[in-house]
Design an enzyme around this catalytic site. Structure first.
Site: not given
Ligand code: GLT
Ligand code: MN
Length: 388
Positions: A57, A60
């Protein structure tokens, strides 16, 4: 066979979401049980285990609220790591579910400002994905749903979702990015009901988009089983439609909360048939795992290794299935009835329709044919138990 035969290679095209490795074991009833690993440590550990790729993501990698300079430094470090360690960023996705701004949806929020913010967030993530050389871009609508049906009309919500995806397809085309979108269905959790809950609903929705050719499906075993459906069939439907761009393999007991178990840990037969589908039909995407280590684990590495190992063992079982004389003879018998009629329905013509109408069928003889499924299923069971 020696156990090293199941060691992963790059050619296996295994990938893990780095959020899986960063999972801290927190659940609705208990606090975290292990520390969160930094993204680069996850990626290095995957590369050391000969994993082909990682999925991420935006947040992340780049924390929400990072400055442009911080973002650029993070991306430089990440690119160097990717080159040095020989691992690919195979899939990118946008976190449109964690921040409270998305509490009632991202693309399907009733607030146009939130829908615009979500779309903008995806555009930034698309830039990041393109810069890193990612090819598949996933949309998991974790907050796209409701608890209170009085709150919004699902037809309007579908329209908002469609507008955002159409806008984002145009953005990708205008930037010349070589990215494809992949939509990941889930029936519920964290919302009471999520929109577009199954592979079939996603396929129907994709057909209504301005650029359906840019959009596929990313089915996940656990999501399918949460709906009480058959993962083998759901993956197959996406594949048959030419829309299986990537997969999220894991394990899950049916009709429960999202367990995100390791691949094959709950249902070996199902894991076998999923592997068989992807192998027999020469699926060429990555074999992505989206699961969590048990809460009782101190680090994610046994978890990472077992998922890849199970898949490789299943691949060997698939080969054995395809080579087993008794299984193949049974299948020949099962599929061998009335071969002269095999092409009967493949091409319509007035003559063919007349011919079909005039045919006589001995339905009792057709019904009387033996279908040795007990034996066939037992052979699969014995294959998986290691005695065949
Ligand atoms: C989230 C979800 C997954 C999705 C990820 C992509 S994040 O953990 O449970 O199934 O694939 O956003
Ligand atoms: Mn997933």
């Amino acid at each position: 066979m020696p156990s090293s035969a199941y060691a992963p290679t790059k050619a296996d095209k295994f990938a893990f979401g780095i959020w899986c490795l960063q999972n801290r074991g927190r659940d609705p009833f208990g606090d975290q049980t292990r520390p969160e690993l930094p993204a680069l440590e996850c990626i290095r550990g995957l590369a050391e285990r000969l994993c082909y790729g990682f999925e991420f993501h935006d947040n992340d990698i780049v924390p929400l609220g990072a400055s442009a300079a911080q973002r650029d430094q993070i991306v430089r470090d990440l690119k160097k790591a990717i080159d040095d360690w020989g691992i690919r960023p195979t899939m990118a996705t946008t976190n449109l579910f964690y921040h409270p701004v998305f509490k009632d949806g991202a693309f399907t929020s009733t607030d146009p400002a939130i829908r615009a913010y979500a779309t903008q967030k995806v555009m930034h993530c698309l830039d990041l994905a393109a810069e890193l050389g990612t090819e598949v871009f996933v949309f998991w609508g974790g907050r796209e749903g409701v608890e209170v049906d009085a709150s919004k009309d699902p037809v309007s919500a579908a329209g908002w979702f469609r507008d955002a995806l159409n806008f984002l397809c145009e953005y990708v085309l205008s930037q010349g990015y070589g990215l494809k979108f992949s939509l990941e269905p889930k029936p519920n959790e964290p919302r009471g009901d999520l929109y577009l809950p199954t592979v079939g609903s996603m396929l129907a929705f994709i057909a209504t988009l301005d650029h359906p050719e840019m959009v596929g499906v990313n089915p996940e075993t656990a999501h399918i089983k949460m709906a009480g459906l058959n993962p083998y069939h759901e993956f197959a439907q996406a594949l048959d439609a030419g829309k299986l761009l990537d997969v999220h393999l894991n394990g899950q007991k049916p009709l429960r909360f999202d367990q995100d178990l390791s691949f094959g840990s709950d249902d070996l037969k199902e894991a076998f048939f999923t592997t068989k589908l992807l192998t027999d039909h020469r699926y060429e995407g990555t074999i992505g795992f989206d699961a969590h280590p048990y809460r009782t684990e101190a680090d994610p590495w046994d978890f990472v290794e077992r998922n890849m190992r199970t898949y490789k063992i299943m691949k060997e079982k698939v080969q054995k299935f395809n080579e087993c004389r008794e299984i193949q003879d049974l299948l020949k018998e099962i599929h061998g009835a009335n071969p002269e009629l095999g092409g009967m329905l493949t091409k319509y013509s007035v003559d063919q329709a007349r011919k079909l109408k005039e045919m006589n069928f001995d339905v009792n003889a057709l019904a009387a044919r033996r279908l040795p499924y007990e034996r066939l299923d037992q052979l699969v069971t014995e294959l998986l138990l290691g005695v065949l």
